[in-house]
Design an enzyme around this catalytic site. Structure first.
Site, short mmCIF file in Angstrom:
data_model
loop_
_atom_site.label_atom_id
_atom_site.label_comp_id
_atom_site.label_asym_id
_atom_site.label_seq_id
_atom_site.Cartn_x
_atom_site.Cartn_y
_atom_site.Cartn_z
N ASN A 277 -6.80 25.82 8.04
CA ASN A 277 -6.87 24.79 7.00
C ASN A 277 -7.85 23.72 7.43
O ASN A 277 -8.10 23.54 8.63
CB ASN A 277 -5.48 24.14 6.82
CG ASN A 277 -5.47 23.08 5.73
OD1 ASN A 277 -6.09 23.25 4.68
ND2 ASN A 277 -4.80 21.97 5.99
N ASP B 234 0.12 20.25 8.66
CA ASP B 234 -1.06 19.72 9.36
C ASP B 234 -0.84 19.59 10.87
O ASP B 234 -1.40 18.69 11.51
CB ASP B 234 -1.48 18.35 8.79
CG ASP B 234 -1.86 18.45 7.32
OD1 ASP B 234 -2.36 19.50 6.90
OD2 ASP B 234 -1.65 17.46 6.59
N SER C 217 -10.81 17.84 10.47
CA SER C 217 -10.29 18.78 11.47
C SER C 217 -10.06 20.13 10.80
O SER C 217 -9.57 20.19 9.67
CB SER C 217 -8.93 18.32 12.02
OG SER C 217 -8.98 16.99 12.49
N HIS D 5 -8.60 19.60 7.08
CA HIS D 5 -7.88 18.38 6.76
C HIS D 5 -8.81 17.18 6.99
O HIS D 5 -9.47 17.12 8.04
CB HIS D 5 -6.64 18.27 7.65
CG HIS D 5 -5.82 17.06 7.34
ND1 HIS D 5 -5.01 16.98 6.23
CD2 HIS D 5 -5.72 15.87 7.97
CE1 HIS D 5 -4.43 15.79 6.20
NE2 HIS D 5 -4.85 15.10 7.25
C1 GRF Z 1 -11.01 18.37 1.39
O1 GRF Z 1 -11.19 17.01 1.63
C2 GRF Z 1 -10.12 18.99 2.42
O2 GRF Z 1 -10.21 18.36 3.66
C3 GRF Z 1 -8.74 18.77 1.85
O3 GRF Z 1 -8.93 18.97 0.46
C4 GRF Z 1 -10.25 18.64 0.09
C5 GRF Z 1 -10.82 19.79 -0.68
O4 GRF Z 1 -12.02 19.43 -1.31
N1 GRF Z 1 -7.80 19.66 2.46
P1 GRF Z 1 -12.94 20.54 -1.98
O5 GRF Z 1 -12.17 21.13 -3.16
O6 GRF Z 1 -13.29 21.55 -0.97
O7 GRF Z 1 -14.14 19.76 -2.45
#
Ligand code: GRF
Length: 324
Positions: free
Chosen positions: A111, A149, A140, A113
């Site tokens: 994932n 997370d 991260s 984050h």
């Molecule tokens: C990102 O900021 C990611 O870190 C979080 O969700 C957001 C997804 O954005 N988990 P996108 O749809 O890839 O633009």
């Protein structure tokens, strides 16, 4: 790296999918370590799905409305497996996964984050970082475990917070950083099963967990033996020796008969190595997609047991041999 089979990645999204796009275009560069075999979403309207369709990537969408978490997870899981994915990359997937789903994919699901974990798990990471007076935010990539997370962090990138930053301006720069980070970390992660240094460290951790052992070299290659001057060897690490393509660990079998049986039963896993094979050592191939590390552990322990003094061997509980 380009010679290794490419990992098959399913990307789970809920939003615009800019990280999905970054992962996708990186996968189309020469020598890429993975390909995207599915983009799946809990929101049939997610922008990411339209982009995936335009790029001829198979998609799957199923709203979670009216479904239990477990049922929705199970439907996503079925779609991921149907697509033949070996790994899952969450990229703005706004559904919390149930424990069962997280456990099923543990070690194979990543994932991204938008914070420097362990700081600020959950939502509103940028406003929390600004409110705390942090000099840096960031992103991260981590492994997914049932706890939110909280899995092992595989890579991070720091993003400076300026005096004028708002959560929005910071979020925009963190996104740019995310797009650099995710493809890089995912590529490294799916490639490490073909990396001799990584494989050696995994073997070493298992071998040195056995009582009274030490690491050494033998004919220039890493090897593991019982401690002390005359301690016997129980494992050799072989990195593409003598023209074979395998990175392997060599362990002792009971002799030629068992060695021949193993090689015949499962030639993708076992082979008869040069020189050592003549004394009943078997090679267990490690540079492949689906190494069974508990099988490796079993063979290291058996090999160790065959050379360990009785007193030492008795300290270690034996394991069921059938499956191996
Ligand atoms: C990102 O900021 C990611 O870190 C979080 O969700 C957001 C997804 O954005 N988990 P996108 O749809 O890839 O633009």
């Amino acid at each position: 790296m380009a010679d290794n089979p490419r990992a098959k990645v399913a990307v789970l999204v809920s939003g615009t999918g800019t990280n999905m796009a970054a992962l996708l275009y990186a996968s189309r560069l020469p020598g890429a370590a993975y390909e995207i075999v599915l983009v799946a979403s809990n929101d049939p309207e997610a922008g990411a799905l339209a982009l995936a369709r335009a790029e001829s990537i198979p998609t799957f969408a199923l709203s979670h409305r009216g479904m239990t978490r477990a049922d929705h997870d199970a439907a996503m899981d079925a779609a991921i497996r149907y697509a033949g994915a070996t790994h899952v990359a969450l990229a703005g997937y706004m559904r919390i996964l149930g424990d069962e789903m997280a456990r099923k994919w543990e070690g194979w699901m990543l994932n991204i984050h938008p914070s420097l974990l362990p700081l600020y798990p959950g939502l509103d990471t940028h406003s929390r970082a600004i409110a705390a007076g942090d000099t840096h935010g960031g992103a991260s990539v981590h492994l997914v475990i049932p706890e939110l997370d909280a899995g092992e962090v595989l890579g991070q990138v720091r993003v400076a917070i300026g005096a004028d930053d708002t959560p929005d301006t910071l979020a925009r720069r963190v996104k740019i950083a995310e797009h650099q980070l995710y493809p890089r970390v995912l590529s490294e992660y799916v490639s490490r099963g073909y990396d001799a240094d990584y494989l050696l460290e995994r073997v070493a951790a298992l071998a040195l967990a056995l009582p009274g052992t030490e690491r050494t070299t033998s004919h220039g290659s890493p090897a593991f033996k019982l401690a002390g001057k005359s301690g016997k060897f129980f494992a050799h690490f072989s990195d593409r020796h003598h023209g074979v393509p395998h990175i392997a660990v060599l362990a002792k079998t009971s002799g030629q008969e068992e060695l021949a049986q193993l090689c015949e039963r499962d030639p993708a896993t076992f082979y008869k190595p040069a020189y050592y094979g003549a004394s009943g050592w078997v090679g267990i191939v490690l540079n492949r997609a689906d190494v069974d590390w508990s099988q490796v552990e079993y063979w290291l322990e058996r090999s160790w047991r065959s050379v360990a003094p009785k007193r030492l061997a008795a300290t270690q509980p034996g394991r069921e041999p059938e499956a191996y």
